[in-house]
Design an enzyme around this catalytic site. Structure first.
Site, PDB file in Angstrom:
ATOM      1  CG  HIS A 192      -1.726  -0.148   0.909  1.00  0.00           C
ATOM      2  ND1 HIS A 192      -3.129  -0.614   0.394  1.00  0.00           N
ATOM      3  CD2 HIS A 192      -2.930   1.183   0.913  1.00  0.00           C
ATOM      4  CE1 HIS A 192      -4.409  -0.820   0.135  1.00  0.00           C
ATOM      5  NE2 HIS A 192      -4.352   0.377   0.546  1.00  0.00           N
ATOM      6  CG  ASP A 196      -7.644   7.258  -3.499  1.00  0.00           C
ATOM      7  OD1 ASP A 196      -7.848   6.222  -2.606  1.00  0.00           O
ATOM      8  OD2 ASP A 196      -7.923   8.131  -3.530  1.00  0.00           O
ATOM      9  N   GLY A 197      -5.506   5.218  -4.469  1.00  0.00           N
ATOM     10  CA  GLY A 197      -5.111   3.890  -6.021  1.00  0.00           C
ATOM     11  C   GLY A 197      -4.443   3.188  -5.980  1.00  0.00           C
ATOM     12  NE  ARG A 200      -8.655   3.646  -8.973  1.00  0.00           N
ATOM     13  CZ  ARG A 200      -8.959   5.298  -8.251  1.00  0.00           C
ATOM     14  NH1 ARG A 200      -9.186   5.104  -9.038  1.00  0.00           N
ATOM     15  NH2 ARG A 200      -9.154   5.242  -7.108  1.00  0.00           N
ATOM     16  CG  MET A 201      -1.102   2.843  -8.958  1.00  0.00           C
ATOM     17  SD  MET A 201      -0.291   2.464 -10.378  1.00  0.00           S
ATOM     18  CE  MET A 201       1.089   1.440  -9.700  1.00  0.00           C
ATOM     19  CB  SER A 202      -2.513  -4.048  -6.440  1.00  0.00           C
ATOM     20  OG  SER A 202      -1.556  -3.125  -5.867  1.00  0.00           O
ATOM     21  NE  ARG A 203      -8.502  -3.115  -9.650  1.00  0.00           N
ATOM     22  CZ  ARG A 203      -9.049  -2.696  -8.682  1.00  0.00           C
ATOM     23  NH1 ARG A 203      -8.895  -3.507  -7.309  1.00  0.00           N
ATOM     24  NH2 ARG A 203      -8.630  -1.466  -8.052  1.00  0.00           N
TER      25      ARG A 203
END
Length: 377
Positions: A192, A196-197, A200-203
């Site tokens: 993490h 924020d975000g 979405r960044m991990s996907r």
């Protein structure tokens, strides 16, 4: 120390083999360039973007996402949702380019922060592209006062992301690409790194690893559409909680997470395979119908989205068919007069859907529901 790649069982190897067979068939379908491929790729990209943003509460229709992708104002999505969609679109477009970057490519902290800035650049107060400076808690869906997961202290973020980058470049290179992508996803979302975000960044990183592994083009290999379906989203959070633990605990068993992702890839591959088959059938039917009416074959670019239960806008048709504004307007008026398209909305919000006289035999397969098979059942 990161969450470690698990040893796979025979059942997992069998699922991987089935996914490989489906992807081989898909590559065969796409080997010869076809006129419908551009619209199919755009639609699949839009589905991935819509799915990933829906998980975070920024719900938008696939049609609205496609509008944003071609530079049109969305019809239903508000400005907040449109900004989130546009940010994710920029990142996904860059990922599609990175898939073909050649041997010069390498993962880096700078790459991760750049992708994050593309996604979150409209939230300047949240310091996009910079590591977080404070604690992060993932709260329980049932009670926002309960921390379901507490991320590592911010002081640990640079070292942990550095370890992840090193692993992306050099770690577990003999593991299947789908497994490496899944582990990249798990480790980034658990670290993490940003305020924020992170989801979405991990996907997006999951999709980038697949693209770089040569699995398939990002739009054909992403599981973000699958994850965005409500039931799958709930299970997604459940398995992340089960495997990740309440705090950073990298010695936990990660096999349940990998199996969850393999099931997602298998079922998404089924979905894409069916979408390709349906596209080919609908496109062929439209070509024959246009020939019988002695209409120009360019009209297929207006009829195909409508036949696939989506919408078409004049500007999108004009760009896809490479027409002047006047020619695009004349074609659409002709299709509306014939009842093959129906106009909806007014002025800048006008769009077109399938009309009552669009031949039923063309759209029959689009409306025929089919179940997805669970490869682990």
């Amino acid at each position: 120390m990161l969450y470690a790649t698990p040893n796979l069982h025979d059942a997992d190897q069998a699922v991987l083999a089935e996914i490989g067979e489906m992807r081989d068939r898909l590559r065969l379908h796409l080997r010869t360039p076809r006129r419908w491929e551009g619209q199919l790729r755009r639609n699949l990209t839009a589905r991935a973007i819509a799915g990933s943003n829906t998980i975070e509460g920024y719900a938008a229709s696939v049609s609205d996402v496609e509008d944003i992708m071609v530079g049109e104002a969305p019809i239903e999505a508000n400005d907040t949702v449109a900004a989130e969609i546009e940010g994710y679109r920029q990142a996904m477009t860059y990922i599609q380019r990175l898939a073909e970057a050649g041997d010069d490519f390498s993962y880096s902290k700078g790459l991760l922060n750049s992708l994050h800035f593309m996604m979150q650049g409209h939230h300047l107060l949240k310091r996009p592209g910079w590591w977080r400076s404070g604690p992060v808690y993932v709260t329980s869906a049932e009670d926002p006062t309960i921390a379901a997961y507490t991320a590592p202290d911010p002081e640990q973020v640079p070292a942990l992301t550095g370890e992840l980058v090193e692993w992306l470049n050099e770690g577990d290179l003999d593991a299947p690409g789908l497994v490496r992508a899944s582990m990249a996803h798990l480790n980034l979302v658990a670290i993490h790194p940003w305020s924020d975000g992170n989801g979405r960044m991990s996907r997006a990183l999951h999709t980038l690893v697949l693209a770089r592994e040569g699995i398939m083009a990002p739009e054909f290999s992403s599981i973000e559409e699958w994850l965005g379906r409500a039931r799958n989203t709930y299970r997604y959070y459940d398995v992340l909680a089960e495997v990740g633990g309440p705090v950073w605990t990298p010695d936990r068993d990660t096999l349940p997470w990998v199996r969850f992702c393999l099931r997602a890839h298998h079922q998404q591959a089924q979905t894409v395979e069916r979408q390709v088959h349906t596209t080919r059938e609908v496109w062929t039917g439209l070509e024959q119908a246009l020939e019988q009416r002695d209409w120009p074959d360019r009209m297929i670019y207006a009829l195909y989205p409508a036949a696939m239960s989506n919408r078409i806008r004049r500007a999108t048709y004009q760009a896809d068919a490479e027409l002047s504004e006047q020619q695009a307007q004349r074609d659409i008026r002709e299709l509306v007069r014939a009842g093959w398209l129906t106009a909806k909305g007014e002025a800048q919000g006008r769009y077109y859907v399938a009309g009552p006289d669009l031949p039923e035999e063309i759209t029959h397969g689009v409306r025929e529901p089919k179940p997805l098979r669970d490869p682990y059942a």
